[in-house]
Design an enzyme around this catalytic site. Sequence first.
Site, PDB file in Angstrom:
ATOM      1  CG  HIS A 124      -1.982  -1.051   1.163  1.00 49.11           C
ATOM      2  ND1 HIS A 124      -3.309  -0.765   0.999  1.00 49.11           N
ATOM      3  CD2 HIS A 124      -1.896  -2.412   1.210  1.00 49.11           C
ATOM      4  CE1 HIS A 124      -4.006  -1.895   0.950  1.00 49.11           C
ATOM      5  NE2 HIS A 124      -3.167  -2.907   1.095  1.00 49.11           N
TER       6      HIS A 124
ATOM      7  CG  ASP B 166       0.092   9.230   0.893  1.00 47.00           C
ATOM      8  OD1 ASP B 166      -0.001   7.992   1.005  1.00 47.00           O
ATOM      9  OD2 ASP B 166      -0.605  10.026   1.555  1.00 47.00           O
TER      10      ASP B 166
HETATM   11  P1  ADP Z   1      -2.908   6.610   5.229  1.00 48.80           P
HETATM   12  O1  ADP Z   1      -3.289   5.270   4.714  1.00 48.80           O
HETATM   13  O2  ADP Z   1      -1.451   6.887   5.150  1.00 48.80           O
HETATM   14  O3  ADP Z   1      -3.445   6.949   6.569  1.00 48.80           O
HETATM   15  P2  ADP Z   1      -4.808   7.584   3.223  1.00 48.80           P
HETATM   16  O4  ADP Z   1      -5.206   8.980   2.889  1.00 48.80           O
HETATM   17  O5  ADP Z   1      -4.534   6.715   2.055  1.00 48.80           O
HETATM   18  O6  ADP Z   1      -3.575   7.679   4.227  1.00 48.80           O
HETATM   19  O7  ADP Z   1      -5.977   6.881   4.019  1.00 48.80           O
HETATM   20  C1  ADP Z   1      -6.456   7.425   5.219  1.00 48.80           C
HETATM   21  C2  ADP Z   1      -7.824   6.839   5.545  1.00 48.80           C
HETATM   22  O8  ADP Z   1      -8.119   7.079   6.917  1.00 48.80           O
HETATM   23  C3  ADP Z   1      -8.938   7.500   4.739  1.00 48.80           C
HETATM   24  O9  ADP Z   1      -9.920   6.551   4.421  1.00 48.80           O
HETATM   25  C4  ADP Z   1      -9.475   8.540   5.711  1.00 48.80           C
HETATM   26  O10 ADP Z   1     -10.841   8.835   5.532  1.00 48.80           O
HETATM   27  C5  ADP Z   1      -9.265   7.889   7.040  1.00 48.80           C
HETATM   28  N1  ADP Z   1      -9.044   8.914   8.078  1.00 48.80           N
HETATM   29  C6  ADP Z   1      -8.093   9.865   8.098  1.00 48.80           C
HETATM   30  N2  ADP Z   1      -8.210  10.657   9.178  1.00 48.80           N
HETATM   31  C7  ADP Z   1      -9.283  10.201   9.847  1.00 48.80           C
HETATM   32  C8  ADP Z   1      -9.936  10.596  11.033  1.00 48.80           C
HETATM   33  N3  ADP Z   1      -9.544  11.637  11.754  1.00 48.80           N
HETATM   34  N4  ADP Z   1     -11.000   9.864  11.428  1.00 48.80           N
HETATM   35  C9  ADP Z   1     -11.425   8.804  10.703  1.00 48.80           C
HETATM   36  N5  ADP Z   1     -10.844   8.407   9.571  1.00 48.80           N
HETATM   37  C10 ADP Z   1      -9.797   9.082   9.143  1.00 48.80           C
HETATM   38  C1  G6P Z   2      -1.153   3.174   6.265  1.00 49.07           C
HETATM   39  C2  G6P Z   2      -0.516   1.813   6.092  1.00 49.07           C
HETATM   40  C3  G6P Z   2      -1.401   0.748   6.737  1.00 49.07           C
HETATM   41  C4  G6P Z   2      -1.694   1.115   8.179  1.00 49.07           C
HETATM   42  C5  G6P Z   2      -2.289   2.526   8.267  1.00 49.07           C
HETATM   43  C6  G6P Z   2      -2.539   2.989   9.693  1.00 49.07           C
HETATM   44  O1  G6P Z   2      -2.343   3.179   5.570  1.00 49.07           O
HETATM   45  O2  G6P Z   2      -0.331   1.553   4.711  1.00 49.07           O
HETATM   46  O3  G6P Z   2      -0.753  -0.511   6.691  1.00 49.07           O
HETATM   47  O4  G6P Z   2      -2.581   0.183   8.763  1.00 49.07           O
HETATM   48  O5  G6P Z   2      -1.403   3.439   7.638  1.00 49.07           O
HETATM   49  O6  G6P Z   2      -1.383   2.836  10.466  1.00 49.07           O
HETATM   50  P1  G6P Z   2      -1.317   1.892  11.763  1.00 49.07           P
HETATM   51  O7  G6P Z   2       0.126   1.859  12.114  1.00 49.07           O
HETATM   52  O8  G6P Z   2      -2.169   2.596  12.779  1.00 49.07           O
HETATM   53  O9  G6P Z   2      -1.878   0.557  11.392  1.00 49.07           O
END
Ligand code: ADP
Ligand code: G6P
Length: 446
Positions: free
Chosen positions: A148, A357
Amino acid sequence: MNQFVVVANRLPVDAGPGGLVSALQPIARSSGGAWVGWTGNPGERPEPFEHEGVHIQPVELSGEDVDHYYEGQSNSTIWPLFHDAVEPPVHRRAWRVAYEAVNRRFAEATASVAAEGATVWVHDYQLLLVPAMLRRDRPDLRIGFFLHIPFPPVELFMQLPRRTDFVRGLLGADLVGFQQPLAAQNFLRLTTQLLGLHPEGERVAYEGRTVTARAFPISIDVAEIEKLAADPEVQRDAARLRKDLGGDRRLLLLGVDRLDYTKGIDQRIEAYGELLADGTISNDEAVLVQVATPSRMRVAQYQQLRERVEREVGRINGEFGDVGRAPLHYLFQSRTRAELVALYLAADIMLVTPLRDGMNLVAKEYVAARRDEGGALVLSEFTGAASELDDAFLVNPYDVDDLKRGIGAAIATGPEELTARMRRMRERVRAHDVDRWARDFLDVLG
Ligand code: ADP
Ligand code: G6P
C-alpha cells in the site's frame, strides 16, 4: 476452512484511520472470507469470531513485539525508508529478529484457516516475509501480495540490512502489486541486482515458478462516500460547520491526515502562515481546519512532529487570530466517516500535500464526496493519486512558494473552471473504485 483469506497487520475491527483497512473492509465483507490480523492491543488475543460476515482470526503481539516488530522494524525502519527517507530510518538487529518471528506467526495463522488451494492476499510493509513463508508451508495456495505504500528507488532499498530476505519474501507470491508502475519496475530491477534474475516485462522466473509484478492503483468505496454525501443529516452538518466558521464570506481550507511526517502537515501550515503574514489572505477571508488523527504516538519521530505542528498552530493563531475568530483550527482527534464527509462538503479547498504517499485516499474521498461538483483540490505531485487526478492544483510540497502558488491558484480560479476540473476528477474516481481495484488484482492472480 476458507477459500479466500486476507492477511494484514490490523484487523478491520475498531479500526482507527488508515487507508488499508478503509479500502479492504468492503472487499472482505462482500467475499465473506477470513481476515488474519492483530487487534491493535498488545497481549490480546480473543478467540476467532465472525464480524460482518468475515471470519476474524486474531494474531497476538506481545508488548515486546509491538516495540520491536510494529514500532521498530515496521514503523521506524521500513516506513521511513520506503517514503524517500523523509525521516532517517533506524536499523536494529533485535527489531529484524522480532519482525521475522511475527511474520512467521502470521504465516502459521494463515495456513491454519486457508482451505486447500485457497487464495491468500497478504498486505503491506509489515508482512514482507509472509509470502515466502507461506509458500514453503503451503505450496497449494495461490498467493497475492499488495504493497500500500511506495516502493523505494533501488539505491535507497539497498541500504536496508538483510535486503535480499525481503526481496525473497515477496517473490514467494504469485502476484506482487504496487501503487505505481515505477514501483513494480524498481522491485524487478532489484531481483536482478540482488538475485541475478532476468525479468521479462512484468514477469520474472524464480525457483521454477513465474512471479508477476504490476501496478494496481488502489481506490475507495465511492458508493459509500456518495451515500454519506447525499445524507441530509451530513449536509446539515456541513452547512452548520460553514456557518460556525464564518459563513460564505470566509473561504474554508481543509486538511485531513493521520498525524504522520510523510503527510507534509508542517509544510502546509507554514505555507498558510506565510499567506497570512504577507497579506495574500486575511483571517476575515479564510480559515484552515486541520484534522490530524493521532497515530503511532509512541514512536519518537511522531511525538516530535506533534510538537512541531502544535507549536506552529499556536504561533499562527497567536499572531493572526482575533477574539472568537481563529485562522487555524487544529483537531488532534479521530472523526467518524460521516463527520469527515461533512467536512469534505463544507471545504472550498482541500489540501493534500504529502512529501510522499503511496496513493492517498483522502484526495479520492474528497472528490467522491463532491456530488455538487464544487470545491478545489490542491494535491502533492508525490502522491500516487496525482497520476490519476491531474485536474487538481498540483504542487511540490517541499517548495513553500509552490505550495502558496497552488493555494493561490485554487483561490483565484473561477467557479466554471473549478466545476469542469471537479467533474473530470469525479469521472475518473467513479470509474475506478475499490471494487474494480480488487477485481483487477484478483483476476490477474487467478
Ligand atoms: P494513510 O493510509 O497513510 O493513513 P490515506 O489517505 O490513504 O492515508 O488513508 C487514510 C484513511 O483514513 C482515509 O480513508 C481517511 O478517511 C481515514 N481517516 C483519516 N483521518 C481520519 C480521522 N480523523 N478519522 C477517521 N478516519 C480518518
Ligand atoms: C497506512 C498503512 C497501513 C496502516 C495505516 C494505519 O495506511 O499503509 O498498513 O494500517 O497506515 O497505520 P497503523 O500503524 O495505525 O496501522
